[in-house]
Every structure is written in structure tokens, then in C-alpha cells.
Write a protein that holds these residues in place. Structure first.
Motif, PDB file in Angstrom:
ATOM      1  N   ASN A 166      49.078 -89.544 -75.317  1.00  0.00           N
ATOM      2  CA  ASN A 166      48.617 -88.395 -74.537  1.00  0.00           C
ATOM      3  C   ASN A 166      48.146 -87.267 -75.454  1.00  0.00           C
ATOM      4  OD1 ASN A 166      48.064 -87.720 -71.958  1.00  0.00           O
ATOM      5  ND2 ASN A 166      50.054 -86.822 -71.501  1.00  0.00           N
ATOM      6  N   LEU A 167      48.832 -87.100 -76.577  1.00  0.00           N
ATOM      7  CA  LEU A 167      48.417 -86.064 -77.534  1.00  0.00           C
ATOM      8  C   LEU A 167      47.042 -86.387 -78.105  1.00  0.00           C
ATOM      9  CD1 LEU A 167      48.930 -83.579 -79.256  1.00  0.00           C
ATOM     10  CD2 LEU A 167      50.127 -85.014 -80.885  1.00  0.00           C
ATOM     11  N   LEU A 188      54.181 -80.746 -78.304  1.00  0.00           N
ATOM     12  CA  LEU A 188      55.628 -80.667 -78.523  1.00  0.00           C
ATOM     13  C   LEU A 188      56.358 -81.919 -78.067  1.00  0.00           C
ATOM     14  CD1 LEU A 188      56.526 -76.989 -77.634  1.00  0.00           C
ATOM     15  CD2 LEU A 188      55.772 -77.959 -79.781  1.00  0.00           C
ATOM     16  N   LEU A 189      55.800 -82.604 -77.063  1.00  0.00           N
ATOM     17  CA  LEU A 189      56.528 -83.741 -76.502  1.00  0.00           C
ATOM     18  C   LEU A 189      56.866 -84.823 -77.532  1.00  0.00           C
ATOM     19  CD1 LEU A 189      57.469 -85.246 -73.783  1.00  0.00           C
ATOM     20  CD2 LEU A 189      56.948 -82.829 -73.663  1.00  0.00           C
ATOM     21  N   PRO A 190      55.915 -85.267 -78.367  1.00  0.00           N
ATOM     22  CA  PRO A 190      56.301 -86.275 -79.352  1.00  0.00           C
ATOM     23  C   PRO A 190      57.407 -85.776 -80.276  1.00  0.00           C
ATOM     24  CG  PRO A 190      53.922 -86.045 -79.282  1.00  0.00           C
ATOM     25  CD  PRO A 190      54.474 -84.969 -78.447  1.00  0.00           C
ATOM     26  N   LEU A 191      57.332 -84.483 -80.639  1.00  0.00           N
ATOM     27  CA  LEU A 191      58.368 -83.934 -81.526  1.00  0.00           C
ATOM     28  C   LEU A 191      59.721 -83.939 -80.823  1.00  0.00           C
ATOM     29  CD1 LEU A 191      56.360 -80.938 -82.989  1.00  0.00           C
ATOM     30  CD2 LEU A 191      56.907 -83.092 -84.099  1.00  0.00           C
ATOM     31  N   ILE A 192      59.707 -83.574 -79.540  1.00  0.00           N
ATOM     32  CA  ILE A 192      60.970 -83.522 -78.806  1.00  0.00           C
ATOM     33  C   ILE A 192      61.557 -84.923 -78.683  1.00  0.00           C
ATOM     34  CG2 ILE A 192      61.953 -83.063 -76.533  1.00  0.00           C
ATOM     35  CD1 ILE A 192      59.990 -80.709 -76.331  1.00  0.00           C
ATOM     36  N   GLU A 220      63.065 -85.627 -90.985  1.00  0.00           N
ATOM     37  CA  GLU A 220      62.149 -84.969 -91.908  1.00  0.00           C
ATOM     38  C   GLU A 220      60.740 -84.931 -91.333  1.00  0.00           C
ATOM     39  OE1 GLU A 220      62.259 -86.396 -95.869  1.00  0.00           O
ATOM     40  OE2 GLU A 220      61.234 -84.610 -96.621  1.00  0.00           O
ATOM     41  N   ILE A 221      60.348 -86.018 -90.669  1.00  0.00           N
ATOM     42  CA  ILE A 221      59.010 -86.035 -90.071  1.00  0.00           C
ATOM     43  C   ILE A 221      58.849 -84.862 -89.106  1.00  0.00           C
ATOM     44  CG2 ILE A 221      57.434 -87.322 -88.579  1.00  0.00           C
ATOM     45  CD1 ILE A 221      58.692 -89.871 -89.687  1.00  0.00           C
ATOM     46  N   VAL A 222      59.858 -84.682 -88.235  1.00  0.00           N
ATOM     47  CA  VAL A 222      59.766 -83.610 -87.241  1.00  0.00           C
ATOM     48  C   VAL A 222      59.663 -82.260 -87.932  1.00  0.00           C
ATOM     49  CG1 VAL A 222      60.981 -82.442 -85.374  1.00  0.00           C
ATOM     50  CG2 VAL A 222      61.020 -84.920 -85.513  1.00  0.00           C
ATOM     51  N   LEU A 223      60.575 -82.002 -88.886  1.00  0.00           N
ATOM     52  CA  LEU A 223      60.592 -80.683 -89.524  1.00  0.00           C
ATOM     53  C   LEU A 223      59.322 -80.436 -90.322  1.00  0.00           C
ATOM     54  CD1 LEU A 223      64.321 -80.437 -90.613  1.00  0.00           C
ATOM     55  CD2 LEU A 223      63.161 -79.230 -88.783  1.00  0.00           C
ATOM     56  N   LEU A 224      58.864 -81.478 -91.004  1.00  0.00           N
ATOM     57  CA  LEU A 224      57.654 -81.328 -91.804  1.00  0.00           C
ATOM     58  C   LEU A 224      56.454 -81.022 -90.906  1.00  0.00           C
ATOM     59  CD1 LEU A 224      56.604 -81.493 -94.684  1.00  0.00           C
ATOM     60  CD2 LEU A 224      56.083 -83.899 -94.297  1.00  0.00           C
ATOM     61  N   THR A 225      56.355 -81.773 -89.789  1.00  0.00           N
ATOM     62  CA  THR A 225      55.246 -81.524 -88.865  1.00  0.00           C
ATOM     63  C   THR A 225      55.267 -80.081 -88.380  1.00  0.00           C
ATOM     64  OG1 THR A 225      55.702 -83.752 -88.120  1.00  0.00           O
ATOM     65  CG2 THR A 225      54.048 -82.520 -86.892  1.00  0.00           C
ATOM     66  N   ILE A 226      56.458 -79.629 -88.008  1.00  0.00           N
ATOM     67  CA  ILE A 226      56.550 -78.263 -87.498  1.00  0.00           C
ATOM     68  C   ILE A 226      56.109 -77.269 -88.565  1.00  0.00           C
ATOM     69  CG2 ILE A 226      58.172 -76.493 -86.708  1.00  0.00           C
ATOM     70  CD1 ILE A 226      59.671 -78.730 -85.266  1.00  0.00           C
ATOM     71  N   CYS A 227      56.554 -77.491 -89.814  1.00  0.00           N
ATOM     72  CA  CYS A 227      56.183 -76.557 -90.883  1.00  0.00           C
ATOM     73  C   CYS A 227      54.678 -76.568 -91.126  1.00  0.00           C
ATOM     74  CB  CYS A 227      56.912 -76.919 -92.167  1.00  0.00           C
ATOM     75  SG  CYS A 227      58.666 -76.588 -92.039  1.00  0.00           S
ATOM     76  N   THR A 274      64.184 -99.754 -77.059  1.00  0.00           N
ATOM     77  CA  THR A 274      62.772 -99.918 -76.714  1.00  0.00           C
ATOM     78  C   THR A 274      62.274 -98.710 -75.939  1.00  0.00           C
ATOM     79  OG1 THR A 274      63.585-102.098 -76.167  1.00  0.00           O
ATOM     80  CG2 THR A 274      61.216-101.764 -76.051  1.00  0.00           C
ATOM     81  N   ALA A 275      63.155 -98.146 -75.086  1.00  0.00           N
ATOM     82  CA  ALA A 275      62.753 -97.040 -74.226  1.00  0.00           C
ATOM     83  C   ALA A 275      62.216 -95.891 -75.054  1.00  0.00           C
ATOM     84  CB  ALA A 275      63.932 -96.591 -73.375  1.00  0.00           C
ATOM     85  N   LYS A 276      62.923 -95.561 -76.152  1.00  0.00           N
ATOM     86  CA  LYS A 276      62.492 -94.374 -76.893  1.00  0.00           C
ATOM     87  C   LYS A 276      61.184 -94.625 -77.628  1.00  0.00           C
ATOM     88  CE  LYS A 276      65.530 -95.167 -80.856  1.00  0.00           C
ATOM     89  NZ  LYS A 276      66.783 -94.788 -81.482  1.00  0.00           N
ATOM     90  N   TYR A 277      60.990 -95.868 -78.098  1.00  0.00           N
ATOM     91  CA  TYR A 277      59.719 -96.157 -78.756  1.00  0.00           C
ATOM     92  C   TYR A 277      58.572 -96.091 -77.767  1.00  0.00           C
ATOM     93  CZ  TYR A 277      62.368 -97.476 -82.857  1.00  0.00           C
ATOM     94  OH  TYR A 277      63.192 -97.434 -83.934  1.00  0.00           O
ATOM     95  N   PHE A 278      58.829 -96.614 -76.575  1.00  0.00           N
ATOM     96  CA  PHE A 278      57.767 -96.567 -75.575  1.00  0.00           C
ATOM     97  C   PHE A 278      57.441 -95.119 -75.196  1.00  0.00           C
ATOM     98  CE2 PHE A 278      56.165 -96.474 -71.260  1.00  0.00           C
ATOM     99  CZ  PHE A 278      55.084 -97.330 -71.399  1.00  0.00           C
ATOM    100  N   ALA A 279      58.503 -94.298 -75.024  1.00  0.00           N
ATOM    101  CA  ALA A 279      58.285 -92.898 -74.666  1.00  0.00           C
ATOM    102  C   ALA A 279      57.469 -92.202 -75.744  1.00  0.00           C
ATOM    103  CB  ALA A 279      59.627 -92.192 -74.468  1.00  0.00           C
ATOM    104  N   LEU A 280      57.814 -92.496 -77.008  1.00  0.00           N
ATOM    105  CA  LEU A 280      57.087 -91.869 -78.118  1.00  0.00           C
ATOM    106  C   LEU A 280      55.626 -92.304 -78.109  1.00  0.00           C
ATOM    107  CD1 LEU A 280      57.355 -90.130 -80.638  1.00  0.00           C
ATOM    108  CD2 LEU A 280      57.739 -92.208 -81.941  1.00  0.00           C
ATOM    109  N   LEU A 281      55.424 -93.602 -77.852  1.00  0.00           N
ATOM    110  CA  LEU A 281      54.055 -94.124 -77.808  1.00  0.00           C
ATOM    111  C   LEU A 281      53.251 -93.400 -76.742  1.00  0.00           C
ATOM    112  CD1 LEU A 281      52.195 -96.442 -78.859  1.00  0.00           C
ATOM    113  CD2 LEU A 281      52.904 -97.700 -76.821  1.00  0.00           C
TER     114      LEU A 281
END
Lengths: 488, 460
Positions: free
Chosen positions: A36-37, A93-97, A450-457, A24-31
Motif C-alpha cells: 500500500n505504501l 507509518l503502518l509498515p513501521l508500526i 534497528e530497521i525501524v529506528l534507522l528508517t525513522i531517523c 505468517t500473519a505478521k509477514y502478510f500484514a507487513l507485505l
């Protein structure tokens, strides 16, 4: 007020994350990071419609409240073009990280993500503070979470590496504190406020001292040689998310501070010492590139390439003309995006092969074509191919450097050639050819990877094809900083 | 004045409790009593008065430091119930508690004296009680050594102090601070050499009490040999009381003649900083490390005394509070860990970060505060001192202090590295409830002080 919301959201989320257990922690952090983004992106439309001219203007981004009465420190946060750009970079960058850690097994992940969000709070604080001591507090605060991230989740060398990192950076920042207190007493209004500090002229006899106190702090953070020795080891032994935070955002604290706190406050001393500072930066570019060519460890190669890139950014700032400053800001954004992509690719490779050794890898393209393509795009962005985000920044930086001195521009320009050498050679050894180990099956990327890499590209191309909004965003403040140079 | 009398009564209660067989009630009563006295003490705020022919003078400075001393003692007595739980110790509990309360009485006299004789009485009450407590672990050779060493050197220093007071009396015909001040300000350049010598002797004695170099040699051995709780008293209560007395002495009597002693104080400050920090680097005993950390903090506080100005007292008060809170938190952990693992080594903390993450986090915060890292009180304490010193032109001293802060970070992070980096050992470390309470309160107070320093700095 809007700035305050942006600043406090990660802090509150960081506290709440501690309450969760398991995934749950990681989903909340991502949210939290994504919301914020979203606020940041929405703020952009408010931002371009707000009249920011006139330093005293009260607008929606300013929050100024008295905090400590003697010596006077105000809780003064605000945003101008460069602040907004850095805030955007951090929140982008934070959501990607955070997302890049989704597939990894992380012990006590609630603490890990809480520290990352706390780090976001501190970094945002650095970029929006307009009071010297407030800025200093956030600057030091950013050190604490990254120290514990590296100490708790790093590799086997972590204890000795992190203490070196901590002492190195703290040494620099204490010198900066000394500089700020000196500025406070030199200044007839006795204030740490940026607007006051940029208005009055420090006596030229005092400027040299302040310059060096600040310069050492920033040179350690950026890092500029010879203050860089903490960096490759720290990048190597920190966990991937830690390395991303360090290289993607934290070292931008140094380059941002050069523009915000060094150039406009002690202009005479900067002019006096610029030849030495630029020489150090350019020497760093060549030195780090040459070392990068010799590296066999993938993470270390990326660490040295990072030194070379930020060396060019710092050199462009010290060239102190509008192209140099604008180029450095664009390049900070581009480098942040590219470098976390590179470290993420290195992390994916390490996770599947348990190896960082460039010579021991090969043939990834055969079994993982998608990954190989993303990796190539990020590498091309990092070596500044036209139409990628790296190009416009490096072009402006070299142009700015050329205006300052032809020879320095020539040596600085080596970064493009040498960068292409070590990056493409690395790619060739890692991804092309035949696999050295016939049994190894390199699984292709999917899901969050893939989501992360695609977003970065996508970001690499988006900022490469449409640099205009970013250029317009930073233009007024770049002009302000450059005017200071003409006034000197 | 009432504060002092009530505290003395509390000490008498501890002794009488033995007769009436109330041993079990001693520690709760003392803790409660101190809390009550703490609130009574606040009544004297903004009501300056003087008592017993100006022997004791109550002003905001003395109320603030008395309050701090009472707070420190409340925390430390809360730790003592578990510390003295063994049967052997329970036999002597009333003696121990009574003597420790008398240490506090001495400290209260030292922060509110209006007369040099009262200063001497306060220092002696405090010291004699401490000599006994340092050697209170009778079966331990090192505790005996600590008591004996402290007594010999301390007695010698008392001689210096008394000699200094006598010379000052010879020059100014008075023990009273006000009269001495009048003598100094009315005689301008014509001050008797006796006075200067007397002042220097008193400064030496005070430097010994605050364990500043080169009078610091007793401190590490005494701190290490004494029982851990007594060490906590020495490095928090005693050091702060001595600093408050030193400040009161200098700002009330020696302000105009201080430049004669400035070189001595400066050299002592630099030496204290370097010796404290460099020696702490190589320690692997946690108690001894805290002893050297205390020495180096004395160096920072000396910097505040050298750059003496109108609002230095609030800076000193803020610094002392921040230092005391973080030190008590560190000592709470040390005492608990020693009780469980029987080892004072830093590596007995190994793996604490995994076994008891909350305790590890709290200790980390205390260490970061001691190292002077924001947002804790330790940072603003240092910042205010540096700012005051720079304002008065002591930039080279600030630079030296900054170099020492950098050195200090290494040894303050040693326990942190052990907790998070070291391989775990077997012992389970669980804190008694009173320890957790003290630890939490100290760390939260230190954090609050760091976030809202204005509450404190504008106080005095």
C-alpha cells in the motif's frame, strides 16, 4: 478509482490475515502495508501531474457513487493535497508500526494484525471521504479496532481505561453526527457532500451550534484541554502498537478534520470563537509541558508531550492564515513520524528493563550506543532542531500564530523551550550517566528494531532538509481554506 | 389474511400433534411451516386488500411487519428445540409451541387490523398467550410471579384500551379505521371531547404494551422471571408488533388530533430514555439488562412516532428490524450461557473471548449494533430516526436521545468487557448447531442492513 484501491487493499488484507496462524500473519500484514505504501508513493507522481483545479473535476482519484437515496448519502471519496498528505502519513507509518511488533510475543497475532489493518482501512477512509456521513462512519469505525487492540493486548488497567476512552470519543462523535444532520437540513440542496457544504453559507445564528458540536468532537480526539483526560491513561495502558496508532495517526484525525470540516463550513462562528479556541490550545501547550516536566513515567511523559505538540498544531490551524495551515500540515506529518519513534524507544527500554521509571534508569549509552544515538536523533526531531523535520513545521506554526496575536505566539513558543527541558532531561536521566543497576546489561538494538529506528531517523532528516515537496503539495488547499477566512 | 389463517392452522397442528404422538416433529414442522408462510406472505406485496368487512386490511405496511414477525419467530423457534430439551419440558412441548404460535397470530392481527375490535382481539390473543408462557416454568417462584404480575397489570390495561375504544365509538359511531379517519377530518375543530379522552386512554394502553415509562414497571420483573426464550419473544416480537399497531393506530386515526397528546408522548419518550438507560447501567443480570435495553429502545422508537411523517413507517421498520436481529443474537447467547452455567449474571461470560473467540465476536457485534455503532443496522436505525426528528424540529429531543446513546454504550459494552477483560472461569461454552446458525444469520443480516440500508428504507 486509485483512491478506492488504496482504501480497499487494507480491508481485504485484514480479512485474509485472519486465515493465517502463527508468524505468517505478521509477514502478510507487513507485505500488505508495504504494497500500500508503494502504491501511495507511485500515486504521488500521478497526483502532481493531475489537474486538481475546479472542484467538480473527474480525475483518477475521485470515486462518487450513490449509496443511500434518502436522506441522500453518496460514497464519495477523493483526494486533494491534505488528503494525500494524511494518506501518505498513514501508509508510511503502518509498515513501521507492524514491523515494531516483530520481536514481541503477541498472543493470537492473526487477530492483532487483522485489527491493525482494519484500523488502517478506517483511518484512510476518514482522510479520503468527501461525504459527511461517510466520513462520520469511518470516524466511528476507526474506534472499534483500536478499542479491541487496547482491550485485548493492554496492561492490567486496560478494562477501565479503554471504556473511558471509548465513551469519551463516542460522545464527541455523536455530537458531530447531530451537527451533520443539522447541516443537512439547513442546506438548501439537502446534501452531505463537502463541495456543497463549503459552497453555501449557513445562517450565522446556526453556525455557533454547529461549531460547538464539531469542536467538542475534535477537541476530544486531538485532545485539547479540558477534554484530554482520557489520553495519558490510554497511551499508558495500550500495547505499544496501539499507542503508536493512537498518537501517530488517530489524533491527526482531529486536526485534519478541523481543516477539512470545521473552518470552511462554519467560517463566521470560527471567527467568533477563535479567541477562546486558541486560548484553550495555548493553555494546553503550557499546561501539558509543565506536567510533562514533572513526570517520572516515560510513557506518560511522552503522552503529555504529545498533548503539547498537537496543541500547537491546533492553535496554528485556528490562527487561520496560510502559514498556520501549512505549518500545521507539515507538523502533523513530522509529529506522526517522531512520536511513533519515541514510543518505540520507550517500548524497547521497557522490554529490556521492565521499567518505565525515568529515575530508575540510566547509562543505556554505555552498553547500547546505537540505540542511544537513534533515540537522541528522534528526540532532537521532536524538539524541533533545525534540519530535522520538526523545525520547519513549528517555525511556520509560530509564525502563523504570531500573525494572529503576539502574546499567544510567545506562550505558544514556550513549547520549544519547555519541550527541550523535559525531553533532554529525560534523555539525560535515561541514557547518560552510570547505570543504577550494575548487573543490568542493556542489549543494543539489532535486526527489525534497528530497521525501524534507522528508517525513522532517515525520515526525520529527509523531511527536515527537503520540506519543499510537502509544502507545495498542501499549498493549493491551504490557500483555499485561507480564502474562506478572507471571505468571512 | 392467508398468512394469519395458515399460522393459526400451524398452531392447531401443534395441539393435534400431541394426540397423534408426533411430538418429535413439532418444532421442525413449525420452523419449516413459518418459513413457508414467510414466503407466501410476500405474495401479498403490492396487492392491498381488505377482508371480513374491513376487519383485516392487508397493505405493504402489514406485509412488511408480518414478514418481520414471521422471521423473528422462525429464529426463536429454532432456538426452542434446545431450550425445551429437558424431559419435564418435553411433556408439555406441544402446549408450549401451540401457545407461542398463537402469540404470533396475535401479532399478525395487530399489524394488519382495519378495525379497532380487531386490534383489541389481536392484543388479547397475544397477551393471554404470553401470560401463560410467562408463568410456564411452574416450579420456579419467580416465573409464577412474572406470569401473575403481567396478567394483573395487562388485564387492567386491556380495560383502558376497551374503554378508549368505546368512547371513540361513542364519538364517531364506528370501529372502522376509515370511518374514524373520515370523522376526524370532516369535523375539524369540532371534535367531541369523548374522542380525545378515548384517544388518550388508548395511547396509555399502547404505551403499556411497548413498556414505555411511566408504564414500564412490569417489564424488568416479568422479563427476568420468565423463561429466557419467552423473554426473547416479549422483547422482540411483542414489542415490535405493539409498535407497529401503535403506529398504524396513530397514522390512520389520530393524525389530526395527535398534537393534543404530543406533550404526553414527549414526556413519556424522555422518561423512557432516561429510565431505561440509567437503570440499565447498574444491572449485573444479563436478562434484566436486555429488558432495560428494550425499554430504552422503545424510547427511540417513540421518537419516530412523535415526529410522524410520510416516510416514518420505513424508518420505524428499519429500526425494528435492526433491533430485533441484534436482540435475538444477544438472547441466543444468553439462553446458551444460562443453559450451561445456570447463571444469568454478566460475569458468567468472563473469559469467553479466549475460550470461544467466534462466539465472543458475534455477541460483540450484536452489542455494538444495539449500542448504535456503525457499520451495523443499529447505527442507521438511530441515524434515520434522528434525521427525521431533526427535520421536523425536535432538536431538543434528539439531543436527549444522543445523551442517552452515550450512556447506553457503557452497559452494552459491559458484556464485552467481561468477555475480554475478566478472568476466565472453568465452564466450557459450546453452542448447539441451531444456535450458531441463528447467531450467524442475525449478525450477518444486521451487518448487511448496515452496509446497504437503501434496500430497506425505500421499501415501504
Amino acid at each position: 478509482m486509485l483512491t478506492l484501491v488504496l482504501l480497499l487493499l487494507p480491508l481485504i488484507s485484514s480479512a485474509i490475515t485472519l486465515l493465517f496462524r502463527g508468524s505468517t500473519a505478521k509477514y502478510f500484514a507487513l507485505l500488505s502495508a508495504i504494497s500500500n505504501l508503494i502504491i501511495t508513493v507511485l500515486a504521488y507522481f500521478v497526483f502532481i501531474n493531475t489537474d486538481l483545479k475546479g472542484e467538480e473535476t473527474q480525475n483518477i482519484f475521485v470515486f462518487n457513487h450513490e449509496w443511500i437515496s434518502s436522506p441522500k448519502i453518496n460514497f464519495h471519496i477523493a483526494m486533494d493535497g491534505i488528503s494525500y498528505l494524511m494518506v501518505f502519513l498513514t501508509n508510511l507509518l503502518l509498515p513501521l508500526i507492524i514491523l515494531s511488533g516483530f520481536k514481541r510475543e503477541i498472543n493470537r497475532s492473526h487477530i492483532f494484525y487483522s485489527l491493525i489493518l482494519f484500523m488502517q482501512f478506517a483511518l484512510l477512509g476518514v482522510f479520503v471521504s468527501f461525504d459527511g456521513i461517510l466520513y462520520y462512519l469511518f470516524w466511528e469505525l476507526a474506534l472499534i479496532p483500536i478499542y479491541f487492540i487496547s482491550l485485548n493486548w493492554g496492561d492490567k488497567n486496560r478494562v477501565s481505561v479503554t471504556i473511558k476512552f471509548f465513551i469519551y470519543t463516542l460522545a464527541g462523535s455523536l455530537l458531530m453526527l447531530f451537527g451533520f444532520i443539522c447541516l443537512y437540513w439547513y442546506n438548501p440542496t439537502h446534501s452531505f457532500d463537502w463541495n456543497d457544504l463549503t459552497k453555501f453559507q449557513v445562517l450565522s445564528t446556526h453556525q455557533g451550534l454547529i461549531f460547538w458540536l464539531f469542536f467538542v468532537a475534535y477537541a476530544i480526539k486531538i485532545p485539547i484541554i479540558p477534554f484530554h483526560t482520557w489520553q495519558p491513561n490510554t497511551y499508558q495502558s495500550a500495547p505499544t502498537q496501539g499507542t503508536m496508532l493512537l498518537s501517530g495517526i488517530m489524533l491527526k484525525m482531529g486536526t485534519y478534520s478541523l481543516i477539512r470540516w470545521l473552518l470552511p463550513i462554519v467560517p463566521t462562528a470560527v471567527t467568533e470563537w477563535t479567541p477562546l479556541a486558541i486560548a484553550l490550545c495555548v493553555a494546553g501547550i503550557v499546561y501539558a509541558s509543565v506536567i510533562a516536566i514533572m513526570q517520572t513515567d516515560l510513557k506518560k511523559l511522552l503522552a503529555y508531550s504529545s498533548i503539547a505538540h498537537v496543541g500547537l498544531i491546533a492553535a496554528g490551524i485556528f490562527a487561520w492564515n496560510i502559514q498556520g495551515i501549512q505549518g500545521s500540515l507539515i507538523q502533523m506529518l513530522a509529529h506522526g513520524i517522531n512520536v511513533i519513534g519515541l514510543f518505540y524507544c520507550a517500548d524497547i527500554i521497557f522490554n529490556r528493563t521492565q521499567s518505565n521509571n525515568i529515575n530508575g534508569l540510566g547509562g543505556i549509552r554505555l552498553t547500547a550506543p546505537k540505540f542511544a544515538t537513534y533515540f537522541l536523533i528522534i528526540i532532537l526531531g521532536s524538539i524541533a532542531l533545525p534540519l530535522t523535520n520538526g523545525f520547519i513545521g513549528e517555525f511556520l506554526l509560530l509564525y502563523g500564530l504570531f500573525e494572529y496575536n503576539t502574546w499567544l505566539a510567545i506562550f505558544g513558543g514556550l513549547t520549544i523551550i519547555l519541550g527541550a527541558v523535559y525531553m533532554l532531561r529525560m534523555y539525560q536521566k535515561v541514557a547518560l550517566g552510570n547505570s543504577l543497576d550494575a548487573n543490568m546489561k542493556f542489549e543494543d538494538v539489532k535486526g527489525t528494531e534497528e530497521i525501524v529506528l534507522l528508517t525513522i531517523c532517515i525520515l526525520i532528516f529527509a523531511f527536515g532538509v527537503f520540506p519543499k515537496p510537502t509544502l507545495e503539495l498542501v499549498e493549493p488547499i491551504a490557500q483555499f481554506i485561507t480564502d474562506k477566512a478572507i471571505l468571512k | 389474511m392467508n398468512t394469519l389463517i395458515y399460522t393459526a392452522c400451524l398452531g392447531l397442528f401443534c395441539m393435534l400433534a400431541e394426540i397423534f404422538n408426533l411430538r418429535k416433529w413439532i418444532i421442525p414442522t413449525v420452523v419449516l411451516g413459518l418459513a413457508v408462510i414467510f414466503s407466501l406472505n410476500l405474495n401479498d406485496w403490492n396487492h392491498p386488500s381488505s377482508h371480513y368487512n374491513d376487519m383485516l386490511r392487508v397493505d405493504n405496511f402489514s406485509v412488511a411487519f408480518s414478514g418481520l414477525a414471521l422471521l423473528i419467530c422462525t429464529f426463536l423457534f429454532m432456538l426452542s428445540s434446545d431450550f425445551y430439551r429437558s424431559e419435564e419440558n418435553q411433556k408439555h412441548i406441544s402446549d408450549y409451541m401451540a401457545i407461542l404460535v398463537f402469540v404470533l397470530c396475535g401479532a399478525l392481527m395487530m399489524v394488519s387490523f382495519g378495525n379497532l375490535v380487531m386490534l383489541f382481539l389481536g392484543i388479547e390473543t397475544l397477551s393471554i398467550s404470553l401470560y401463560v408462557m410467562a408463568g410456564s416454568n411452574r416450579n420456579d417462584l419467580r416465573s409464577n410471579e412474572a406470569g401473575f404480575k403481567y396478567f394483573l397489570l395487562g388485564a387492567f390495561t386491556s380495560g383502558f384500551l376497551l374503554f378508549g375504544i368505546a368512547l371513540i365509538y361513542g364519538a364517531s359511531n364506528s370501529f372502522n379505521l376509515q370511518d374514524i379517519y373520515t370523522y376526524v377530518s370532516s369535523n375539524g375543530n369540532n371534535i367531541s371531547p369523548l374522542f380525545i379522552v378515548g384517544m388518550l386512554l388508548m395511547i396509555f394502553a399502547m404505551l403499556f404494551k411497548i413498556s414505555a415509562a411511566p408504564f414500564h414497571f412490569w417489564a424488568p420483573d416479568v422479563y427476568e422471571g420468565s423463561p429466557a426464550l419467552v423473554t426473547a419473544f416479549m422483547s422482540t416480537l411483542v414489542k415490535i408488533a405493539a409498535f407497529a399497531a401503535f403506529y398504524r393506530l396513530i397514522s390512520n386515526c389520530f393524525l389530526f388530533t395527535l398534537q393534543k397528546a404530543e406533550l404526553i408522548l414527549t414526556v413519556s419518550c424522555i422518561a423512557t430514555l432516561f429510565i431505561g438507560n440509567l437503570t440499565a447501567l447498574v444491572q449485573d443480570n444479563f436478562k434484566r439488562l436486555l429488558a432495560f435495553s428494550g425499554i430504552s429502545h422503545a424510547g427511540y422508537m417513540l421518537l419516530a412516532i412523535i415526529s410522524l411523517q410520510s416516510n416514518t413507517d420505513s424508518v420505524l421498520f428499519y429500526y425494528a428490524t435492526g433491533y430485533a436481529l441484534s436482540s435475538i443474537a444477544a438472547f441466543a447467547v444468553v439462553i446458551a450461557v444460562i443453559g450451561i452455567t445456570n447463571s444469568e449474571k454478566i460475569n458468567s461470560l468472563n473469559g469467553l473471548g479466549k475460550k470461544n473467540p467466534i462466539l465472543a465476536t458475534l455477541l460483540t457485534m450484536a452489542m455494538l449494533s444495539l449500542a448504535g455503532i456503525p457499520p451495523f443496522a443499529g447505527f442507521f436505525g438511530k441515524y434515520f430516526i434522528f434525521s427525521e426528528a431533526l427535520r421536523n424540529g425536535y432538536s431538543y429531543l434528539v439531543l436527549i436521545a444522543i445523551i442517552n446513546s452515550i450512556i447506553g454504550v457503557y452497559y452494552y459494552l459491559k458484556p464485552v468487557m467481561a468477555m475480554y477483560g475478566g478472568a476466565a472461569n472453568q465452564d466450557e461454552i459450546k453452542l448447539p448447531i441451531s444456535y450458531s446458525l441463528v447467531l450467524w444469520t442475525c449478525v450477518i443480516l444486521s451487518l448487511l442492513l448496515g452496509i446497504f440500508p437503501d434496500l430497506f428504507v425505500t421499501l415501504l
